[in-house]
Design a protein around this motif. Structure first.
Motif, PDB file in Angstrom:
ATOM      1  N   GLY A  57       0.786  -1.014   0.159  1.00 54.84           N
ATOM      2  CA  GLY A  57       0.005   0.150  -0.203  1.00 54.84           C
ATOM      3  C   GLY A  57       1.087   1.290   0.042  1.00 54.84           C
ATOM      4  N   ASN A  58       2.036   1.357   0.738  1.00 53.48           N
ATOM      5  CA  ASN A  58       2.765   2.683   1.092  1.00 53.48           C
ATOM      6  C   ASN A  58       3.628   2.154   0.128  1.00 53.48           C
ATOM      7  N   SER A  59       4.306   1.458  -1.202  1.00 55.17           N
ATOM      8  CA  SER A  59       5.036   1.511  -1.987  1.00 55.17           C
ATOM      9  C   SER A  59       6.138   3.201  -2.095  1.00 55.17           C
ATOM     10  N   PHE A  60       4.739   3.269  -2.109  1.00 57.94           N
ATOM     11  CA  PHE A  60       5.333   4.881  -3.614  1.00 57.94           C
ATOM     12  C   PHE A  60       5.774   6.237  -2.164  1.00 57.94           C
ATOM     13  N   GLU A  61       5.525   5.807  -1.034  1.00 58.49           N
ATOM     14  CA  GLU A  61       5.863   6.838  -0.287  1.00 58.49           C
ATOM     15  C   GLU A  61       6.586   6.806   0.866  1.00 58.49           C
ATOM     16  N   THR A  62       7.084   5.219   0.395  1.00 56.62           N
ATOM     17  CA  THR A  62       8.515   4.326   0.764  1.00 56.62           C
ATOM     18  C   THR A  62       9.349   5.630  -0.374  1.00 56.62           C
ATOM     19  N   TYR A  63       9.026   5.026  -1.009  1.00 56.26           N
ATOM     20  CA  TYR A  63      10.108   5.763  -2.029  1.00 56.26           C
ATOM     21  C   TYR A  63      10.162   7.105  -2.384  1.00 56.26           C
ATOM     22  N   LYS A  64       9.235   7.938  -1.999  1.00 55.60           N
ATOM     23  CA  LYS A  64       9.403   9.496  -2.102  1.00 55.60           C
ATOM     24  C   LYS A  64      10.229   9.589  -1.211  1.00 55.60           C
ATOM     25  N   LYS A  65       9.955   9.023   0.646  1.00 54.08           N
ATOM     26  CA  LYS A  65      10.562   9.607   1.213  1.00 54.08           C
ATOM     27  C   LYS A  65      11.749  10.142   1.870  1.00 54.08           C
ATOM     28  N   TRP A  66      12.623   8.143   0.530  1.00 49.90           N
ATOM     29  CA  TRP A  66      13.873   7.923   0.950  1.00 49.90           C
ATOM     30  C   TRP A  66      14.452   8.917  -0.319  1.00 49.90           C
ATOM     31  N   GLN A  67      13.741   9.572  -1.034  1.00 56.58           N
ATOM     32  CA  GLN A  67      14.427  10.156  -2.253  1.00 56.58           C
ATOM     33  C   GLN A  67      14.256  12.196  -1.172  1.00 56.58           C
ATOM     34  N   GLU A  68      13.264  12.382  -0.222  1.00 54.51           N
ATOM     35  CA  GLU A  68      13.773  13.629   0.187  1.00 54.51           C
ATOM     36  C   GLU A  68      14.460  13.211   1.527  1.00 54.51           C
ATOM     37  N   ILE A  69      15.150  12.253   1.754  1.00 60.75           N
ATOM     38  CA  ILE A  69      16.263  12.233   3.248  1.00 60.75           C
ATOM     39  C   ILE A  69      17.559  12.005   1.568  1.00 60.75           C
ATOM     40  N   ASN A  70      17.217  11.646   1.273  1.00 65.74           N
ATOM     41  CA  ASN A  70      19.294  11.669   0.126  1.00 65.74           C
ATOM     42  C   ASN A  70      19.106  12.721  -0.545  1.00 65.74           C
ATOM     43  N   LEU A  71      17.964  13.809  -1.223  1.00 67.72           N
ATOM     44  CA  LEU A  71      18.038  15.144  -1.295  1.00 67.72           C
ATOM     45  C   LEU A  71      18.823  15.652  -0.669  1.00 67.72           C
ATOM     46  N   SER A  72      18.453  15.801   0.877  1.00 72.36           N
ATOM     47  CA  SER A  72      18.565  16.652   1.708  1.00 72.36           C
ATOM     48  C   SER A  72      20.534  16.549   2.081  1.00 72.36           C
ATOM     49  N   GLU A  73      20.983  14.973   1.956  1.00 79.19           N
ATOM     50  CA  GLU A  73      22.388  14.829   1.963  1.00 79.19           C
ATOM     51  C   GLU A  73      23.173  14.776   0.610  1.00 79.19           C
ATOM     52  N   LEU A  74      22.700  14.779  -0.007  1.00 82.01           N
ATOM     53  CA  LEU A  74      24.214  14.386  -1.528  1.00 82.01           C
ATOM     54  C   LEU A  74      23.344  15.955  -2.176  1.00 82.01           C
ATOM     55  N   PRO A  75      25.014  17.044  -2.176  1.00 87.14           N
ATOM     56  CA  PRO A  75      24.952  17.812  -3.287  1.00 87.14           C
ATOM     57  C   PRO A  75      24.919  17.291  -4.336  1.00 87.14           C
ATOM     58  N   LEU A  76      23.914  17.658  -5.054  1.00 84.18           N
ATOM     59  CA  LEU A  76      23.910  17.634  -6.512  1.00 84.18           C
ATOM     60  C   LEU A  76      24.287  18.677  -7.402  1.00 84.18           C
ATOM     61  N   ASP A  77      25.147  19.515  -7.270  1.00 82.46           N
ATOM     62  CA  ASP A  77      25.193  21.134  -8.194  1.00 82.46           C
ATOM     63  C   ASP A  77      26.326  20.412  -8.939  1.00 82.46           C
ATOM     64  N   TYR A  78      25.878  20.003  -9.824  1.00 78.83           N
ATOM     65  CA  TYR A  78      27.735  19.455 -11.225  1.00 78.83           C
ATOM     66  C   TYR A  78      26.688  19.750 -12.177  1.00 78.83           C
ATOM     67  N   ASP A  79      27.780  19.920 -13.417  1.00 78.07           N
ATOM     68  CA  ASP A  79      27.391  19.934 -14.861  1.00 78.07           C
ATOM     69  C   ASP A  79      26.696  18.932 -15.340  1.00 78.07           C
ATOM     70  N   VAL A  80      27.224  17.910 -15.001  1.00 81.16           N
ATOM     71  CA  VAL A  80      26.784  16.684 -15.929  1.00 81.16           C
ATOM     72  C   VAL A  80      25.794  15.312 -14.790  1.00 81.16           C
ATOM     73  N   VAL A  81      25.091  15.266 -14.593  1.00 75.11           N
ATOM     74  CA  VAL A  81      24.540  14.039 -13.667  1.00 75.11           C
ATOM     75  C   VAL A  81      23.645  13.025 -14.114  1.00 75.11           C
ATOM     76  N   PHE A  82      24.191  11.905 -13.932  1.00 73.85           N
ATOM     77  CA  PHE A  82      23.742  10.125 -14.051  1.00 73.85           C
ATOM     78  C   PHE A  82      23.436  10.038 -13.306  1.00 73.85           C
ATOM     79  N   ILE A  83      22.211   9.556 -13.674  1.00 74.53           N
ATOM     80  CA  ILE A  83      21.181   8.397 -12.554  1.00 74.53           C
ATOM     81  C   ILE A  83      21.275   7.597 -12.785  1.00 74.53           C
TER      82      ILE A  83
END
Ligand code: UDP
Length: 396
Positions: free
Chosen positions: A90-116
């Protein structure tokens, strides 16, 4: 290090990489994936990132984090995307989104090119600020489970381009430009470099193999997509006709929580079948992988679903014919009847195992063709060039 490719692929191939890299000198590039070790993506990044640095690019590699629940969810996405079916908590999408937020708050993503890389960190794109963002998909998304694909597509559409591993994975429901880049192996790494017959034999003996009898090997995580139970069945069928030993070498990956369960299933399937060696080694057992691939008479990669299957190129490079599942990126590497055989069932695999084990000259001929096929198509230097071209061709 990059110069060492000259004797393998020729000066022109190496030169062309430097020429393209000249246009990108000094830019910052970030690669993000979900595991530092285990599986093909970590294997590729561990080779590609240092090569990018060598040609003058400030390349970095970062790994997202998550808890057990997150990796269960992303593994369920992975399976649903490749299998076309699935069941979502039931909550798969919420779990996914929660961890994207956590990682966004920890990872600097200020690059010329980002490969995900892959679906696990794909949601980081929601807070992109600068640079080109490229989603590098390593899995088969040709027939995805619609609810998961629709969820992921919402993120993918926010990238500037997408890379898939095989032309058959291209999607017509994306408005983002798509590039096809098959993965690659590093011929100079511990896993793939030439090693002496002595080292091969020492390692095989250490794990209880009899050097006077044929050996069949599959190197794969214990994942149902790799069909370990099918490998056992194919081998058991073969044993009724020719002698041999099977080595299934697997290792865990931190982003794959199903490994233990699948290992147990495989163990059960192997009960009562002689000469089956199921080996669980640490994920950095590169020399052992090299030795088991070189020590094999035939290598299998009997996947039911596969993004690319680096293990196929690894084996072909070592001059081994490969019996591979007719799926995903395997047919790019296994050219049926030339570099190995494509199969869809354990019975077909049994048939070709018997055929190959009875025909040494055919094994050798296929092995030679396989090595040339990899030299021409699946070495890191080619993938590096393709990545550089993709950066140039992607509009930010
Ligand atoms: N691998 C390894 N030890 C193992 C199992 C796999 O080193 O016990 C390596 C294998 O040699 C290859 C990578 O992990 O380099 C697996 O990549 P592949 O594309 O075949 O499959 P994936 O695991 O990414 O689905």
């Amino acid at each position: 290090m990059i110069e060492k490719f000259v004797p393998i692929v020729g000066e022109d191939a190496v030169d062309s990489v430097f020429k393209i890299a000249e246009k990108l000198r000094g830019i910052s590039v970030l690669h993000v994936n979900s595991t530092p070790k285990g599986g093909g993506v970590a294997e590729i990044l561990s080779k590609l990132v240092p090569l990018m640095r060598e040609v003058g690019i400030n390349a970095e590699w970062k790994v997202i984090r998550g808890d057990e629940e997150f990796f269960k969810v992303t593994k369920s996405f992975h399976n649903a995307l490749q299998n076309g079916t699935g069941q979502l908590q039931g909550n798969s999408f919420e779990t996914y989104k929660k961890w994207q937020e956590i990682n966004l708050s920890e990872l600097p993503l200020d690059y010329d090119v980002v490969f995900i890389h892959d679906p696990q960190p794909a949601g980081l794109v929601t807070q992109r600020k600068k640079g080109k963002w490229i989603w590098r998909c390593h899995i088969d998304i040709s027939n995805p489970f619609p609810p998961v694909w629709e969820f992921l597509r919402g993120y993918v559409e926010r990238y500037d381009s997408v890379i898939v591993s095989s032309p058959v994975f291209g999607r017509d429901d994306l408005s983002v430009p798509q590039f096809v880049i098959p993965p690659s192996i590093d011929p100079l790494s511990v896993k793939n470099k030439e090693i002496s017959r002595f080292t091969v034999e020492r390692i095989l003996r250490k794990f209880g193999l009899d050097l006077d009898r044929p050996i069949v090997t599959q190197v794969s995580r214990f994942d149902r997509a790799k069909d370990p139970v099918g490998v056992i069945r194919a081998f058991a069928g073969m044993k009724k006709h020719v002698d041999g030993q099977l080595v299934y070498l697997g290792s865990p990956a931190t982003d794959d929580p199903e490994g233990e369960e699948v290992y147990k299933e495989t163990l059960k399937a192997a009960e009562g079948i002689k000469d089956v060696h199921l080996l669980l080694l640490p994920p950095d057992s590169d020399l052992e992988v090299n030795a088991f691939q070189r020590g094999a008479d035939v290598v299998m990669q009997k996947s039911i679903k596969e993004g690319f299957g680096l293990t196929v190129s690894e084996a072909l490079w070592k001059g081994k014919p490969v019996i591979g599942g007719n799926t995903g990126g395997i047919p790019l590497q296994v050219i049926h009847g030339h570099t190995g055989f494509l199969v869809s069932t354990p019975e077909e695999a049994t048939h070709y195992l018997i055929y190959l084990l009875r025909n040494r000259d055919i094994r050798e001929r296929m092995g030679k063709m396989g090595r040339e096929h990899v030299r021409n198509n699946f070495l890191t230097i080619r993938e590096l060039r393709d990545y550089l071209m993709t950066i140039l061709l992607t509009k930010g």
